[in-house]
Design a protein around this motif. Structure first.
Motif, PDB file in Angstrom:
ATOM      1  N   VAL A   2       0.841  -1.188   0.000  1.00  0.00           N
ATOM      2  CA  VAL A   2       0.000   0.000   0.000  1.00  0.00           C
ATOM      3  C   VAL A   2       0.879   1.241   0.000  1.00  0.00           C
ATOM      4  CG1 VAL A   2      -1.792  -1.224   1.292  1.00  0.00           C
ATOM      5  CG2 VAL A   2      -0.152   0.190   2.521  1.00  0.00           C
ATOM      6  N   HIS A  29       6.787  -1.276   0.705  1.00  0.00           N
ATOM      7  CA  HIS A  29       5.730  -0.275   0.629  1.00  0.00           C
ATOM      8  C   HIS A  29       6.271   1.046   0.077  1.00  0.00           C
ATOM      9  CE1 HIS A  29       3.051  -2.862   2.919  1.00  0.00           C
ATOM     10  NE2 HIS A  29       3.996  -3.011   3.834  1.00  0.00           N
ATOM     11  N   ARG A  69      -3.267   5.303  -4.608  1.00  0.00           N
ATOM     12  CA  ARG A  69      -4.465   4.507  -4.348  1.00  0.00           C
ATOM     13  C   ARG A  69      -4.197   3.602  -3.155  1.00  0.00           C
ATOM     14  NH1 ARG A  69      -8.554   6.473  -7.867  1.00  0.00           N
ATOM     15  NH2 ARG A  69      -7.400   7.406  -9.615  1.00  0.00           N
ATOM     16  N   ASP A  70      -5.247   3.161  -2.501  1.00  0.00           N
ATOM     17  CA  ASP A  70      -5.085   2.244  -1.373  1.00  0.00           C
ATOM     18  C   ASP A  70      -4.161   2.869  -0.330  1.00  0.00           C
ATOM     19  OD1 ASP A  70      -6.051  -0.124  -0.364  1.00  0.00           O
ATOM     20  OD2 ASP A  70      -4.344  -1.310  -1.026  1.00  0.00           O
ATOM     21  N   VAL A  72      -2.891   4.427   3.196  1.00  0.00           N
ATOM     22  CA  VAL A  72      -2.952   4.497   4.653  1.00  0.00           C
ATOM     23  C   VAL A  72      -2.426   5.881   5.015  1.00  0.00           C
ATOM     24  CG1 VAL A  72      -2.080   3.624   6.838  1.00  0.00           C
ATOM     25  CG2 VAL A  72      -2.701   2.027   5.008  1.00  0.00           C
ATOM     26  N   ASP A  92     -12.336   7.384  -2.425  1.00  0.00           N
ATOM     27  CA  ASP A  92     -12.040   5.957  -2.504  1.00  0.00           C
ATOM     28  C   ASP A  92     -10.551   5.661  -2.649  1.00  0.00           C
ATOM     29  OD1 ASP A  92     -11.591   6.720  -5.132  1.00  0.00           O
ATOM     30  OD2 ASP A  92     -13.162   5.457  -6.001  1.00  0.00           O
ATOM     31  N   ARG A  93      -9.714   6.698  -2.618  1.00  0.00           N
ATOM     32  CA  ARG A  93      -8.269   6.467  -2.578  1.00  0.00           C
ATOM     33  C   ARG A  93      -7.837   5.985  -1.188  1.00  0.00           C
ATOM     34  NH1 ARG A  93      -5.397   9.204  -6.767  1.00  0.00           N
ATOM     35  NH2 ARG A  93      -6.730  10.552  -8.037  1.00  0.00           N
ATOM     36  N   LEU A  94      -8.672   6.216  -0.193  1.00  0.00           N
ATOM     37  CA  LEU A  94      -8.332   5.923   1.197  1.00  0.00           C
ATOM     38  C   LEU A  94      -8.526   4.447   1.531  1.00  0.00           C
ATOM     39  CD1 LEU A  94      -7.638   7.171   4.060  1.00  0.00           C
ATOM     40  CD2 LEU A  94     -10.115   7.141   4.438  1.00  0.00           C
ATOM     41  N   ARG A  95      -7.506   3.860   2.147  1.00  0.00           N
ATOM     42  CA  ARG A  95      -7.632   2.516   2.728  1.00  0.00           C
ATOM     43  C   ARG A  95      -7.961   2.620   4.215  1.00  0.00           C
ATOM     44  NH1 ARG A  95      -5.480  -2.655   1.423  1.00  0.00           N
ATOM     45  NH2 ARG A  95      -5.247  -4.017   3.239  1.00  0.00           N
ATOM     46  N   ARG A  96      -7.206   3.472   4.935  1.00  0.00           N
ATOM     47  CA  ARG A  96      -7.419   3.615   6.375  1.00  0.00           C
ATOM     48  C   ARG A  96      -6.776   4.899   6.876  1.00  0.00           C
ATOM     49  NH1 ARG A  96      -9.047   0.810  10.905  1.00  0.00           N
ATOM     50  NH2 ARG A  96      -9.956  -0.698   9.475  1.00  0.00           N
ATOM     51  N   ALA A 234      -1.761  -2.932   6.436  1.00  0.00           N
ATOM     52  CA  ALA A 234      -1.549  -2.900   4.982  1.00  0.00           C
ATOM     53  C   ALA A 234      -2.233  -4.086   4.295  1.00  0.00           C
ATOM     54  CB  ALA A 234      -0.061  -2.928   4.689  1.00  0.00           C
TER      55      ALA A 234
END
Length: 234
Positions: A2, A29, A69-70, A72, A92-96, A234
């Motif tokens: 990620v 990463h 993208r994805d 953290v 929606d680019r956000l994972r967490r 991740a």
């Protein structure tokens, strides 16, 4: 793998994440450490006028400008406030979102709005005396936070005054932070329990609490352990 976007707290620059970033990159990463406007290598005589919304824009620009993208997205201390706002803006680019022993944003309230009357008067006095800047902490302020003498010396020598507008401007949320997938890392040597506003958000099923047995600056005191927490997300 990620994309990690790491944002330092008050007075610090991207350099604060060097040891954490090294561990994350060794595991494959991508890491983007952010220096917010008016701080570290971006500090200047007019930096006192840098507002909190500029810091939000700084973070969003790193994500969108690098087409990440994805993501953290992690913020330490003060930077939890702009990070929480930026997290909603990147969609929606956000994972967490990861708050590292940090403040969290409340719509319409500033960083210092949550302080006691005495604490707010103290910091406003500092801003007035220093031309609109929030002066960095002294070495004694880092005692009993699990930091080596070398780490304290590095922090003190490399800190820069923080833009006063950034801590006094209100946050503007485009989405409730309780709706976002979130990890809150509580550093136990800086208080055993999360603040009242964090505790309220932890009631959301989207939020989780992780405890780390160190002081308020874990990127210096326990960088490998902090990186391990990050990679677990991740």
């Amino acid at each position: 793998m990620v994309d990690f976007v790491l944002v330092p707290g008050a007075w610090l620059g991207a350099w604060a994440w060097d040891e954490v970033a090294e561990v994350l990159r060794a595991e494959g990463h991508e890491v983007y450490a952010v220096t917010l406007s008016g701080l570290a290598e971006r500090h200047g005589s007019d930096s006192a006028q840098v507002g909190q919304q500029q810091h939000v824009d700084d973070i969003v620009s790193v994500v969108e400008g690098n087409d990440l993208r994805d993501v953290v997205l992690a913020g330490h201390s003060y930077s939890g406030i702009p990070v929480g706002q930026a997290a909603a803006r990147i969609g929606d680019r956000l994972r967490r979102v990861v708050y590292v022993d940090s403040n969290i944003p409340t719509d319409g309230k500033s960083f210092i709005d949550g302080w006691s009357a005495e604490g707010r008067a103290w910091v406003e006095g500092q801003l007035a005396e220093s031309g609109g800047f929030w002066p960095p902490l002294a070495a004694d302020d880092y005692v009993d936070q699990d930091l080596s003498d070398e780490a304290i010396a590095a922090i003190v020598s490399r800190s820069t005054p923080h833009p006063g507008r950034a801590i006094s401007e209100p946050a503007h949320l485009v989405r409730p932070i309780g709706e976002l997938p979130t990890t809150y890392i509580k550093c136990l040597m800086d208080g055993a329990e999360p603040s009242r506003d964090v505790a309220a958000q932890l009631k959301s099923p989207n939020w989780e609490l992780v405890e780390q047995p160190t002081g308020h600056w874990p990127m210096f005191s326990q960088p490998a352990a902090l990186a391990k927490i990050f990679t677990g997300l991740a």
